[in-house]
Design an enzyme around this catalytic site. Structure first.
Site, PDB file in Angstrom:
ATOM      1  CD  GLU A  77      44.819  39.094  38.446  1.00  0.00           C
ATOM      2  OE1 GLU A  77      44.078  38.105  38.532  1.00  0.00           O
ATOM      3  OE2 GLU A  77      44.690  40.071  39.216  1.00  0.00           O
ATOM      4  CD1 TRP A 129      50.681  28.563  30.209  1.00  0.00           C
ATOM      5  CD2 TRP A 129      51.247  27.469  32.072  1.00  0.00           C
ATOM      6  NE1 TRP A 129      49.889  29.047  31.227  1.00  0.00           N
ATOM      7  CE2 TRP A 129      50.222  28.403  32.380  1.00  0.00           C
ATOM      8  CE3 TRP A 129      51.766  26.665  33.095  1.00  0.00           C
ATOM      9  CZ2 TRP A 129      49.705  28.534  33.672  1.00  0.00           C
ATOM     10  CZ3 TRP A 129      51.251  26.803  34.385  1.00  0.00           C
ATOM     11  CH2 TRP A 129      50.235  27.734  34.657  1.00  0.00           C
ATOM     12  CD  GLU A 132      45.369  19.183  16.522  1.00  0.00           C
ATOM     13  OE1 GLU A 132      44.611  19.065  17.505  1.00  0.00           O
ATOM     14  OE2 GLU A 132      46.078  18.263  16.123  1.00  0.00           O
ATOM     15  CE1 TYR A 148      49.078  43.569  33.306  1.00  0.00           C
ATOM     16  CE2 TYR A 148      47.298  42.795  34.731  1.00  0.00           C
ATOM     17  CZ  TYR A 148      47.940  42.803  33.502  1.00  0.00           C
ATOM     18  OH  TYR A 148      47.443  42.048  32.469  1.00  0.00           O
ATOM     19  CG  HIS A 184      49.107  38.022  33.806  1.00  0.00           C
ATOM     20  ND1 HIS A 184      47.933  37.317  33.700  1.00  0.00           N
ATOM     21  CD2 HIS A 184      48.755  39.333  33.752  1.00  0.00           C
ATOM     22  CE1 HIS A 184      46.916  38.153  33.595  1.00  0.00           C
ATOM     23  NE2 HIS A 184      47.388  39.374  33.624  1.00  0.00           N
ATOM     24  CB  CYS A 221      32.061  30.526  30.747  1.00  0.00           C
ATOM     25  SG  CYS A 221      33.867  30.581  30.700  1.00  0.00           S
ATOM     26  NE  ARG A 256      40.867  40.851  40.382  1.00  0.00           N
ATOM     27  CZ  ARG A 256      40.688  40.537  39.095  1.00  0.00           C
ATOM     28  NH1 ARG A 256      40.342  41.458  38.223  1.00  0.00           N
ATOM     29  NH2 ARG A 256      40.858  39.297  38.693  1.00  0.00           N
ATOM     30  CB  SER A 305      38.392  43.873  34.382  1.00  0.00           C
ATOM     31  OG  SER A 305      39.192  44.432  33.381  1.00  0.00           O
ATOM     32  CG  MET A 306      36.385  39.747  30.485  1.00  0.00           C
ATOM     33  SD  MET A 306      35.059  38.833  29.628  1.00  0.00           S
ATOM     34  CE  MET A 306      33.673  39.946  29.846  1.00  0.00           C
ATOM     35  CD  GLN A 310      39.752  26.036  22.143  1.00  0.00           C
ATOM     36  OE1 GLN A 310      39.402  26.080  20.966  1.00  0.00           O
ATOM     37  NE2 GLN A 310      39.600  24.949  22.869  1.00  0.00           N
TER      38      GLN A 310
END
Length: 671
Positions: A165, A577, A654, A167, A253, A335, A215, A25-26, A340
């Site tokens: 995750e 982070w 940058e 949720y 998350h 990948c 999931r 899933s994306m 980014q």
């Protein structure tokens, strides 16, 4: 056959998957764009044609209050079915299968209507949720089932229930976020009831000939997360409730442990899927940082899992599976886990795409059709921008001559790949090198483009992708051999001491601090990496956490910036982070609001908040940005040929490979 385990069909009883590859899933952002489902259909169709066995969509909410954002997609009404049919029909016409993920955000919702098991605010979202009433819990269970039925009517082959995750379902499962006193709170059996009742309700609505993936959060990586016994018990309850496949979820998350960034070792979490495989009979899917067919094959061949889930690798290369099946794994655009252009975009409410493949999610907009007029094009600079332009332009039929002043292609990527945790950048250089060969591009290393070559070889157009040069600071003492720039260090051209000041705390400064602090990359040593981040592979503690074992830097390092803002403010939204945590763990000294005065035998003289001090360092490394390498530009403009500037030579902000590669691709599509 190459990769025989990965490419073996998987029999689910009522249906069969053609291989063991799940496109995970994306959320792309197309789900909310006007006309986005047409673009989404093209996006998924291309991945099916590339060989993927089963696709799971981005998360779709079962009701309004479950939306992740105010305008996020939901499937609750029959009139919403038609746009989903655009996707399912495209997938089925290409011979594929697709499941819709049902995701209720719970307390992770970015809106004031958020609901959760209990009124406990998430540390990563701005709104405090309302505690769900018993009636709201029952209605939400029904909403999941209704959404699944609508998904079946829309033509989906199944649904994935997002239970990980952090949720909503995950929030019910864990006492961390569930302080209810009713039948859905208290004991584990009560906390698990929400998840089990959802699956039962879905199965009752959709019948037996419909895939239900759950999931399951196998490793929460947060305090007061699930115990291993609870994970196993829930998996068995889900198996009894009618789940077809269990997918692995890793980390909430809000967890302070990276799970999918490029610094995470490949297949770093397949061990937890393997552990559950001994407990249930259902097919299990391994996830997270699986990005090559070799890694995927190894996971299935060693019986760690029955399938592998790869999401971002299908952004990078839609033909991943076909290339693996054709024994052309070396041609896969791998990948690199940078986040980014995918996750950073998603969490900034932008359309997702891919740094190494700018066509991702732009399949109807960015295409490389055969050129009506074949041109002879000179390209100066074989960094990301120059390589991307050259490959895409050559694919259109143009004759490309690629000049590179150095002895190898890759540009700044050759420096980036030396940073601990960025070894994946090797893969992008390998991919473009292979494409340069396949497209028969005339590559001339150790060769500088000049006006004479332009004149003698009769080029039609010129593309300058000469990159950047480090910015110098002209201060007293900065002409000392002990004041060097980051490129000199990474190329091994200079000797540096044990006490170091880094001037500039952007992406380059953070990378250099990591490079100097971590002499052996933990990314290449999964066991060391898990110890460093405090992951308990014995699962003796809730959430799979243990005390981190920190390896402190041998060097004394200062990271300095002029700005008074938070260190690393401009770093990636989903990875900044991590970089800050790494430097903190290595005890790098970080100072903001610094004014630089001079460097002498005493050290670096600075002032912070108008207070002067001397940092007794023996090396100063300049990471204070860069300037466009425009040495060629005037000479090329004088040729009176069309000249195009791309990458760092165009804008020296940058270091930005995402912009450089996209700029090269877009120019190639129109030249």
């Amino acid at each position: 056959m190459p990769f025989p385990h990965l490419l073996q069909p998987l029999d689910l009883g009522f249906t069969q998957l053609k291989n063991r590859v799940l496109m995970g899933s994306m959320h792309t952002g197309l789900e909310e764009e006007k006309g986005g489902f047409e673009k989404l259909a093209a996006f998924y169709k291309e991945r099916v044609e590339g060989g993927v066995g089963l696709i799971v969509t981005g998360g779709i909410s079962p009701n309004f209050r479950g939306r992740l954002t105010p305008h996020a997609s939901q499937l609750s009404y029959s009139w919403q079915v038609s746009k989903h049919k655009l996707v399912t029909q495209a997938v089925h016409q290409a011979g594929g299968k697709i499941c819709m993920q049902i995701l209720h955000a719970g307390r992770y919702a970015y809106h004031p209507f958020a609901l959760a098991p209990s009124k406990i605010k998430s540390p990563i979202t701005p709104f405090t949720p309302s505690a769900m009433s018993g009636r709201q819990v029952r209605n939400t269970i029904n909403d999941y089932a209704a959404s699944a039925l609508l998904a079946r009517k829309a033509g989906y082959d199944g649904v994935e229930v997002m239970g990980s995750e952090g949720y909503l379902i995950n929030q019910f499962i864990c006492s961390r976020t569930n302080q209810r006193q009713d039948q859905f709170g208290g004991s584990f059996e009560n906390r698990a009831k929400f998840a089990v009742e959802i699956v039962k309700a879905i199965r009752a609505k959709v019948g037996s000939q419909f895939i239900i993936i759950f999931r399951l959060s196998m490793l929460d990586l947060v305090e007061n997360g699930s115990t291993w016994d609870e994970v196993v018990s829930l998996a068995k309850l889900l198996e009894q409730a009618g789940v077809t496949i269990i997918n692995t979820g890793i980390g909430w998350h809000e967890a302070r442990i990276p799970t999918i960034a490029t610094s995470v070792p490949r297949a770093a979490f397949s061990w937890v899927t393997e552990r559950l495989k001994k407990e249930v009979k259902l097919p299990l899917i391994a996830t997270n940082r699986i990005n090559t067919p070799e890694i995927a094959e190894q996971i299935i061949a060693s019986n760690q899992a029955d399938m592998v889930s790869m999401a971002r690798p299908f952004l990078a290369d839609p033909d991943f599976v076909n290339k693996a099946a054709g024994d052309e794994a070396h041609l896969i655009n791998t990948c690199i886990g940078c986040n980014q252009a995918c996750l950073d975009h998603t969490f900034s409410m932008k359309r997702a795409t891919c740094l190494v493949n700018p066509r991702a999610c732009y399949e109807t907009e960015l295409n490389f059709l055969h050129a009506a007029h074949r041109k002879r094009i000179a390209v100066m600079g074989a960094g990301p921008a120059g390589m991307a332009f050259s490959v895409f332009a050559a694919s259109r039929g143009h004759q490309v001559v690629l000049f590179e002043a150095n002895s190898e292609v890759g540009g700044q990527f050759n420096l980036a790949r030396k940073i601990p945790g960025k070894e994946e950048f090797d893969e992008t250089i390998r991919y473009f090198t292979e494409q340069i060969k396949r497209q028969q591009i005339d590559l001339r290393l150790n060769t500088r483009l000049d006006a004479a070559a332009v004149r003698d070889e009769h080029f039609d157009e010129l593309v300058i992708a000469a990159g950047v040069i480090p910015r110098e600071l002209h201060l007293p003492g900065f002409d000392s051999p002990k004041v060097v720039n980051y490129q000199q260090v990474l190329r091994g051209e200079v000797t540096i001491g044990q006490k170091i000041a880094l001037i500039g705390a952007g992406g380059i400064g953070f990378d250099m601090a990591h490079y100097l602090a971590e002499t052996q990359s933990s990314t290449l040593n999964p066991e060391q990496w898990r110890k460093q981040w405090g992951i308990d592979t014995q699962y003796q503690n809730r959430g799979g956490l243990t005390e981190p074992v920190l390896a402190h830097a041998e060097r004394q390092i200062y990271l300095l910036q002029r700005k008074t803002t938070k260190m690393g403010k401009g770093l990636g939204k989903t990875t900044g982070w991590i970089h800050r945590s790494v430097l903190k763990n290595h005890r790098v000294n970080m100072l903001s609001g610094v004014s630089y005065e001079r460097f002498d035998e005493q050290g670096l003289h600075i002032s912070v908040d108008d207070k002067k001090q001397v940092l007794m360092v023996d090396t100063v490394i300049l990471c204070a940005g860069q300037e466009s390498n425009r040495s060629l530009v005037d000479e090329m403009l004088a040729t009176n040929l069309p000249v195009h500037l791309i990458g760092g030579v165009d804008v020296a902000a940058e270091l930005d490979a995402k912009r450089a590669i996209r700029q090269g691709a877009e120019l190639a599509a129109q030249i």
